[in-house]
Design an enzyme around this catalytic site. Structure first.
Site, short mmCIF file in Angstrom:
data_model
loop_
_atom_site.label_atom_id
_atom_site.label_comp_id
_atom_site.label_asym_id
_atom_site.label_seq_id
_atom_site.Cartn_x
_atom_site.Cartn_y
_atom_site.Cartn_z
N CYS A 141 0.81 -1.22 0.00
CA CYS A 141 0.00 0.00 0.00
C CYS A 141 0.85 1.27 0.00
O CYS A 141 0.52 2.24 -0.70
CB CYS A 141 -0.97 0.00 1.18
N HIS A 233 -2.03 6.61 4.65
CA HIS A 233 -0.58 6.58 4.82
C HIS A 233 0.02 7.90 4.33
O HIS A 233 -0.25 8.32 3.19
CB HIS A 233 0.05 5.43 4.03
#
Length: 335
Positions: A141, A233
């Site tokens: 990711c 993130h």
């Protein structure tokens, strides 16, 4: 097309289900999970209010699923994904979020805006393995978010990349971290994550030539941390380029980067948007979670720059990215 979701009760699996509800091309017909979830209605396990149709679907176990679908989205843990995905790929396409096959020569790690041409590796894979189907993987990711921004500046020639990630707790899954571990804390280590970012980035940004991928040659070093943020993130990126553009030129390259716009893919969103101070709470859901945000761009030397980028780890970095991979495969008539 009728699709199955493997690992449908986990965080990424449930994100697949949510994103695919009402999808114009893909119709969810099979929800597959572990034996302990077998026979339960999906609504009993879902973490959001699902539609009646999806909510009433019964979970099948991995053991009883016979591959009777047009394609599979896999959110299985890497520890069990390898053999399961290979068996299914003998017959049907598998779009995987697991790391099990990412580093094999004939398996692409796909980010459609970055390396759509790597889908050509599918025919090499089919011929080599004698499969009717194939395996296409997502990157890690954090890599997915980073690779989009690196592609936007690659025309200036990337020589070196340093990145520090601040990764949301949802990236560790439902049972990944206890509240006692992450509350009032930053954990500056995520197992195998740094190696993944460093190696996947070079493969994704590499060239497809002579029926294989030649990884990009730039140097890259990563430090990964887990922070008390639910989703999204954030990454601090430091790059050294062969050329010496201005900040304005670099920003313009990011803002104009939009290679999928004309394809009219259902999951399409503008890949990069500028925000002066990117923050996961404010910006992770831009483009329905598919847009990567960038900002804080500064010049720190000749051909050297720093910036912040962030994206939704479960959508852009996982389920949404995998769905976009399958949509691109449809447009390229690979399915």
């Amino acid at each position: 097309m009728e699709v199955a979701i493997l690992g449908a009760t986990g965080l990424v699996g449930q994100t697949f289900v949510r994103l695919l509800e009402g999808h114009p091309w893909f119709d969810v017909k099979y929800l597959i999970a572990s034996q302990r979830s077998r026979g339960k209605r999906f609504r009993e396990l879902a973490t959001w209010e699902v539609s009646e149709e999806i909510g009433e679907m019964r979970i099948e176990s991995l053991e009883e699923f016979d591959g009777n679908a047009d394609l599979v989205f896999s959110a299985l843990p890497s520890s069990i994904a390898g053999k399961v995905e290979e068996k299914l790929a003998e017959k049907i396409p598998v779009f995987s979020n697991a790391s099990s096959h990412r580093y094999e020569e004939d398996v692409p790690i796909l980010v459609p805006e970055v390396n759509g041409e790597h889908l050509s590796l599918v025919e090499v894979q089919r011929e080599k393995r004698g499969w009717k189907g194939f395996i296409v993987t997502n990157p890690n990711c954090s890599t997915a978010i980073l690779a989009i921004s690196l592609k936007a500046l690659s025309k200036f020639g990337i020589q070196r990349v340093n990145v520090v990630t601040m990764q949301a707790i949802s990236g560790a899954g439902f049972s990944g971290l206890s509240a006692m571990q992450i509350f009032n804390n930053v954990i500056p280590y995520i197992e195998k994550e740094e190696w993944k970012i460093e190696n996947e980035s070079r493969k994704i940004l590499g060239k497809f030539e002579n029926n294989k991928i030649t990884p990009a040659s730039f140097e890259i070093s990563a430090i990964t941390t887990r922070v008390p943020v639910l989703h999204g993130h954030t990454e601090a990126v430091f790059v050294e380029l062969e050329e010496d553009p201005t900040v304005e030129e670099l920003k313009k390259s990011f803002e104009s980067f939009d290679p999928l716009r004309s394809l009219k893919l259902p999951s399409y969103a503008k890949p990069l948007l500028y925000r002066e101070i990117p923050q996961p709470k404010l910006h992770r859901d831009l483009g329905r979670g598919m847009t990567v945000t960038f900002g804080r761009m500064e010049k720190i030397g000749e051909g050297k720059f720093k910036y912040i980028t962030l994206g939704h780890n479960l959508i852009r970095g996982a389920a949404g990215g995998s769905i976009l991979n399958a949509e691109l495969a449809c447009v390229y008539e690979i399915l």
